[in-house]
Design a protein around this motif. Structure first.
Motif, PDB file in Angstrom:
ATOM      1  N   ALA A 189      19.304 -20.715  11.324  1.00 35.06           N
ATOM      2  CA  ALA A 189      18.353 -19.712  10.834  1.00 35.06           C
ATOM      3  C   ALA A 189      17.224 -20.357  10.037  1.00 35.06           C
ATOM      4  CB  ALA A 189      19.087 -18.685   9.974  1.00 35.06           C
ATOM      5  N   LEU A 190      17.560 -21.231   9.092  1.00 35.21           N
ATOM      6  CA  LEU A 190      16.522 -21.879   8.292  1.00 35.21           C
ATOM      7  C   LEU A 190      15.688 -22.846   9.127  1.00 35.21           C
ATOM      8  CD1 LEU A 190      18.397 -22.596   4.927  1.00 35.21           C
ATOM      9  CD2 LEU A 190      16.677 -20.842   5.392  1.00 35.21           C
ATOM     10  N   GLY A 191      16.332 -23.550  10.058  1.00 37.99           N
ATOM     11  CA  GLY A 191      15.587 -24.438  10.945  1.00 37.99           C
ATOM     12  C   GLY A 191      14.609 -23.683  11.810  1.00 37.99           C
ATOM     13  N   GLY A 192      15.055 -22.522  12.329  1.00 36.08           N
ATOM     14  CA  GLY A 192      14.154 -21.710  13.131  1.00 36.08           C
ATOM     15  C   GLY A 192      12.973 -21.204  12.324  1.00 36.08           C
ATOM     16  N   LEU A 193      13.223 -20.812  11.062  1.00 34.99           N
ATOM     17  CA  LEU A 193      12.129 -20.358  10.199  1.00 34.99           C
ATOM     18  C   LEU A 193      11.122 -21.492   9.977  1.00 34.99           C
ATOM     19  CD1 LEU A 193      10.846 -18.278   8.266  1.00 34.99           C
ATOM     20  CD2 LEU A 193      12.301 -19.241   6.461  1.00 34.99           C
ATOM     21  N   ALA A 194      11.627 -22.696   9.702  1.00 34.69           N
ATOM     22  CA  ALA A 194      10.733 -23.834   9.471  1.00 34.69           C
ATOM     23  C   ALA A 194       9.885 -24.132  10.704  1.00 34.69           C
ATOM     24  CB  ALA A 194      11.551 -25.062   9.075  1.00 34.69           C
ATOM     25  N   TRP A 227       9.293 -12.834  20.267  1.00 34.84           N
ATOM     26  CA  TRP A 227      10.381 -11.911  19.936  1.00 34.84           C
ATOM     27  C   TRP A 227      11.543 -12.654  19.281  1.00 34.84           C
ATOM     28  CZ3 TRP A 227       9.997  -6.892  19.625  1.00 34.84           C
ATOM     29  CH2 TRP A 227       9.038  -6.211  20.382  1.00 34.84           C
ATOM     30  N   HIS A 228      11.898 -13.797  19.818  1.00 38.07           N
ATOM     31  CA  HIS A 228      13.000 -14.611  19.313  1.00 38.07           C
ATOM     32  C   HIS A 228      12.771 -14.989  17.847  1.00 38.07           C
ATOM     33  CE1 HIS A 228      15.966 -17.938  19.364  1.00 38.07           C
ATOM     34  NE2 HIS A 228      15.037 -18.674  18.795  1.00 38.07           N
ATOM     35  N   ALA A 229      11.588 -15.512  17.563  1.00 37.96           N
ATOM     36  CA  ALA A 229      11.319 -16.041  16.231  1.00 37.96           C
ATOM     37  C   ALA A 229      11.069 -14.943  15.205  1.00 37.96           C
ATOM     38  CB  ALA A 229      10.130 -16.991  16.290  1.00 37.96           C
ATOM     39  N   SER A 230      10.237 -13.961  15.543  1.00 35.60           N
ATOM     40  CA  SER A 230       9.913 -12.916  14.565  1.00 35.60           C
ATOM     41  C   SER A 230      11.143 -12.079  14.220  1.00 35.60           C
ATOM     42  CB  SER A 230       8.790 -12.026  15.087  1.00 35.60           C
ATOM     43  OG  SER A 230       9.141 -11.415  16.319  1.00 35.60           O
ATOM     44  N   TRP A 234      13.055 -11.516  10.381  1.00 34.31           N
ATOM     45  CA  TRP A 234      13.493 -10.261   9.784  1.00 34.31           C
ATOM     46  C   TRP A 234      14.982 -10.298   9.427  1.00 34.31           C
ATOM     47  CZ3 TRP A 234      10.638  -6.397   7.971  1.00 34.31           C
ATOM     48  CH2 TRP A 234       9.322  -6.267   8.414  1.00 34.31           C
ATOM     49  N   LEU A 235      15.765 -11.008  10.202  1.00 29.03           N
ATOM     50  CA  LEU A 235      17.215 -11.040   9.983  1.00 29.03           C
ATOM     51  C   LEU A 235      17.643 -12.118   9.000  1.00 29.03           C
ATOM     52  CD1 LEU A 235      18.478 -10.739  13.686  1.00 29.03           C
ATOM     53  CD2 LEU A 235      18.240  -8.895  12.020  1.00 29.03           C
ATOM     54  N   LEU A 236      16.713 -12.985   8.596  1.00 29.11           N
ATOM     55  CA  LEU A 236      17.057 -14.224   7.911  1.00 29.11           C
ATOM     56  C   LEU A 236      17.955 -14.019   6.694  1.00 29.11           C
ATOM     57  CD1 LEU A 236      16.631 -17.310   7.680  1.00 29.11           C
ATOM     58  CD2 LEU A 236      14.678 -16.805   6.196  1.00 29.11           C
ATOM     59  N   VAL A 237      17.554 -13.178   5.749  1.00 28.46           N
ATOM     60  CA  VAL A 237      18.319 -13.019   4.508  1.00 28.46           C
ATOM     61  C   VAL A 237      19.733 -12.532   4.798  1.00 28.46           C
ATOM     62  CG1 VAL A 237      18.461 -11.780   2.320  1.00 28.46           C
ATOM     63  CG2 VAL A 237      16.258 -12.653   3.110  1.00 28.46           C
ATOM     64  N   ILE A 241      23.377 -14.508   4.068  1.00 26.36           N
ATOM     65  CA  ILE A 241      24.467 -13.930   3.291  1.00 26.36           C
ATOM     66  C   ILE A 241      25.758 -13.917   4.100  1.00 26.36           C
ATOM     67  CG2 ILE A 241      25.293 -11.800   2.223  1.00 26.36           C
ATOM     68  CD1 ILE A 241      22.410 -11.206   1.420  1.00 26.36           C
ATOM     69  N   LEU A 242      25.675 -13.543   5.369  1.00 25.84           N
ATOM     70  CA  LEU A 242      26.867 -13.551   6.219  1.00 25.84           C
ATOM     71  C   LEU A 242      27.443 -14.957   6.355  1.00 25.84           C
ATOM     72  CD1 LEU A 242      25.965 -11.109   9.151  1.00 25.84           C
ATOM     73  CD2 LEU A 242      27.534 -10.710   7.240  1.00 25.84           C
ATOM     74  N   SER A 243      26.566 -15.941   6.514  1.00 24.42           N
ATOM     75  CA  SER A 243      27.027 -17.319   6.636  1.00 24.42           C
ATOM     76  C   SER A 243      27.734 -17.777   5.368  1.00 24.42           C
ATOM     77  CB  SER A 243      25.837 -18.234   6.942  1.00 24.42           C
ATOM     78  OG  SER A 243      26.233 -19.593   6.980  1.00 24.42           O
ATOM     79  N   ALA A 244      27.112 -17.533   4.213  1.00 19.96           N
ATOM     80  CA  ALA A 244      27.687 -17.985   2.944  1.00 19.96           C
ATOM     81  C   ALA A 244      29.013 -17.297   2.651  1.00 19.96           C
ATOM     82  CB  ALA A 244      26.696 -17.742   1.811  1.00 19.96           C
ATOM     83  N   THR A 245      29.060 -15.982   2.837  1.00 20.31           N
ATOM     84  CA  THR A 245      30.297 -15.260   2.533  1.00 20.31           C
ATOM     85  C   THR A 245      31.389 -15.588   3.541  1.00 20.31           C
ATOM     86  OG1 THR A 245      29.400 -13.340   3.736  1.00 20.31           O
ATOM     87  CG2 THR A 245      29.135 -13.363   1.353  1.00 20.31           C
ATOM     88  N   GLY A 246      31.011 -15.812   4.795  1.00 23.76           N
ATOM     89  CA  GLY A 246      32.011 -16.212   5.779  1.00 23.76           C
ATOM     90  C   GLY A 246      32.634 -17.557   5.447  1.00 23.76           C
ATOM     91  N   LEU A 247      31.835 -18.476   4.919  1.00 28.55           N
ATOM     92  CA  LEU A 247      32.345 -19.799   4.565  1.00 28.55           C
ATOM     93  C   LEU A 247      33.301 -19.753   3.382  1.00 28.55           C
ATOM     94  CD1 LEU A 247      29.158 -22.038   5.006  1.00 28.55           C
ATOM     95  CD2 LEU A 247      31.274 -22.144   6.349  1.00 28.55           C
ATOM     96  N   THR A 248      33.115 -18.781   2.477  1.00 36.68           N
ATOM     97  CA  THR A 248      33.953 -18.761   1.277  1.00 36.68           C
ATOM     98  C   THR A 248      35.426 -18.566   1.590  1.00 36.68           C
ATOM     99  OG1 THR A 248      33.578 -16.383   0.943  1.00 36.68           O
ATOM    100  CG2 THR A 248      32.087 -17.914  -0.176  1.00 36.68           C
TER     101      THR A 248
END
Length: 494
Positions: A189-194, A227-230, A234-237, A241-248
């Motif tokens: 997600a962050l790589g795609g944003l960059a 469409w892929h990037a935009s 919108w889904l980034l945040v 959160i899903l990634s961080a909480t899933g890892l916990t």
């Protein structure tokens, strides 16, 4: 999010983008360039190879978001009770009815019914392991409405869907899939944003271009990429959160997270239930929290325990746990997981009618609060139905982003008669990591090793991507030993 395209496909193959052009191998020798080409290639590999795991996680998570509604349909008889203008019976009578209907086992917890819910009386059974038997009692009539085998309060259906999402019903081995998906989701997600930010730099109306697809672009990879990037932006945040909480609560990264909480003394406080003042059994253990008890008790005691707890301000839904032994107090814990959450807990000595210890949610360490809130948000509970809708939107949006990513991979395939291929080639030449500036390699390697230690499945798969890249490159060199080093990007499909 899964794949980043290179350019619009034309009769002679895709034209190189600025990222690809900067990644082009030049004259023999090492020539440094920035992070863009490396991010592009990593985003491509992670997207293509990790996306299937993300698809499974999104689909199973989407199914889990509707468990409250499914429970209401499947277990309505057990879970719901109508007052019809009547007052609730004493909780002790309800517990006595449950014990009479379920004489075997040990009383573990009691959750008094309110707001149309039945009272849940839970019994530990030695042969069930972590699971328990829950007897559901109508609080207005005192009649037993049924019983189910539950897991930390979850119905059989909810438990089945939870296991499907976490481990595909494959036990410890199956947990690798969900941890792999959570480990890579935030990086993709962050790589795609960059990458999307880099592509829009220097363009007019950057904010609009970042958030909205270019509908004026002709059909093909450019429109799909928009469409892929935009959508990913919108889904980034939510995805982070899903990634961080899933890892916990994952197997390996979760263990490291737990160790960090222990080191920082950031666990949720343990309620002391010892009547002597010594630390008693942990009243907040378990996957979903809540006290654990286990001794033969007089059901009539529950009424006095609840009276004392209510007088101490524990309103709303609570869970009552009997003492572990004769030298322990009862534990009463608020179990309201809907924002604003209520999770205060008290230990009650019913003989003296006093509170012997107390834990207030306001006193929890910040990390403990964030971890607890994150878990409830991930499970779709924290904001009620709005939380469920948000999770469903994230899951559906992620599936769309992955679809568009694979579509770009297919759209970039060479179409010339002598170079036809099923899908497109990676969008950047190999060796991008080696062409980073020396300082970036010196700084980046320790960071990568640290991330690989904290998230072992990320580290192992990242190494796997590198090995695959090197093996494929070596195989192509053997097939084409006389091919000179290109001075411009190879066409897609090479």
């Amino acid at each position: 999010m899964s794949v980043t395209s290179a350019a619009t496909t034309g009769p002679a193959g895709p034209a190189p983008t600025s990222d690809e052009a900067s990644a082009a191998p030049g004259p023999p020798g090492r020539r440094a360039y920035g992070w863009g080409p490396l991010l592009l290639r990593l985003h491509f590999y992670a997207g293509v190879l990790v996306a299937p795991f993300l698809v499974v996680a999104a689909l199973t998570g989407l199914a889990y978001t509707i468990t409250p509604q499914l429970d209401a349909m499947v277990y309505g008889t057990e879970l719901r009770a109508e007052s019809d203008g009547r007052s609730a019976r004493p909780v002790s009578e309800q517990v006595a009815a449950a014990v009479a209907a379920h004489p075997e086992g040990t009383l573990a917890t009691v959750t008094p019914g309110e707001q149309g819910k039945t009272t849940e009386v839970v019994f530990d059974m030695p042969d069930l392991g972590e699971k328990q038997h829950t007897v559901y009692v109508d609080p207005y009539t005192g009649q037993v409405k049924g019983q189910l085998t539950t897991w930390f309060g979850s119905t059989p259906l909810q438990t089945w869907l939870d296991d499907l999402h976490r481990n595909l019903h494959l036990g410890a081995v199956g947990r690798h899939y969900s941890e792999l998906a959570a480990s890579w989701l935030w990086i993709i997600a962050l790589g795609g944003l960059a990458l999307w930010w880099r592509r829009q730099r220097g363009s007019r109306g950057r904010a609009r271009r970042l958030l909205l697809p270019d509908l004026a672009a002709r059909k093909g990879v450019r429109r799909t990429r928009g469409w892929h990037a935009s959508t990913g932006v919108w889904l980034l945040v939510g995805l982070l959160i899903l990634s961080a909480t899933g890892l916990t609560w994952s197997r390996y990264a979760g263990a490291h997270f737990g160790s960090a909480l222990d080191t920082l003394d950031a666990r949720r406080p343990v309620l002391s239930t010892a009547l002597t003042g010594a630390p008693g059994p942990d009243s907040g253990s378990g996957h979903h929290g809540g006290p654990t008890g286990g001794t033969s008790v007089d059901p009539a005691t529950v009424d006095e325990v609840l009276r004392v707890a209510r007088a101490e301000g524990l309103d709303g839904p609570v869970e009552v746990g009997p003492p572990a032994d004769a030298s322990s107090a009862w534990a009463v814990t608020q179990v309201d997981d809907v924002w604003p959450v209520r999770k205060d807990a008290v230990a009650v000595d019913p003989a003296a009618g006093t509170v012997v210890s107390r834990n207030d949610y306001a006193d929890w360490p910040v990390l403990a609060k964030l971890s607890s809130l994150g878990v409830q948000a991930h499970m779709g509970v924290l904001f009620g139905p709005a939380n469920q809708i948000l999770l469903a939107v994230l899951a559906l949006g992620l599936l769309c982003v992955i679809f568009w990513g694979y579509r770009m991979w297919w759209q970039r395939r060479p179409t010339r008669g002598d170079r036809r291929a099923v899908v497109g080639a990676p969008p950047v030449a190999r060796g991008a990591w080696w062409r980073l500036p020396a300082w970036a390699i010196v700084v980046g390697l320790p960071v990568v090793f640290l991330l690989g230690w904290a998230m072992p499945l990320f580290g192992v798969t990242l190494l796997g991507f590198l090995v695959v890249d090197l093996v494929v490159a070596a195989a192509r060199r053997r097939r084409r030993p006389d091919t000179p080093i290109p001075t411009s990007p190879a066409p897609a499909g090479s």
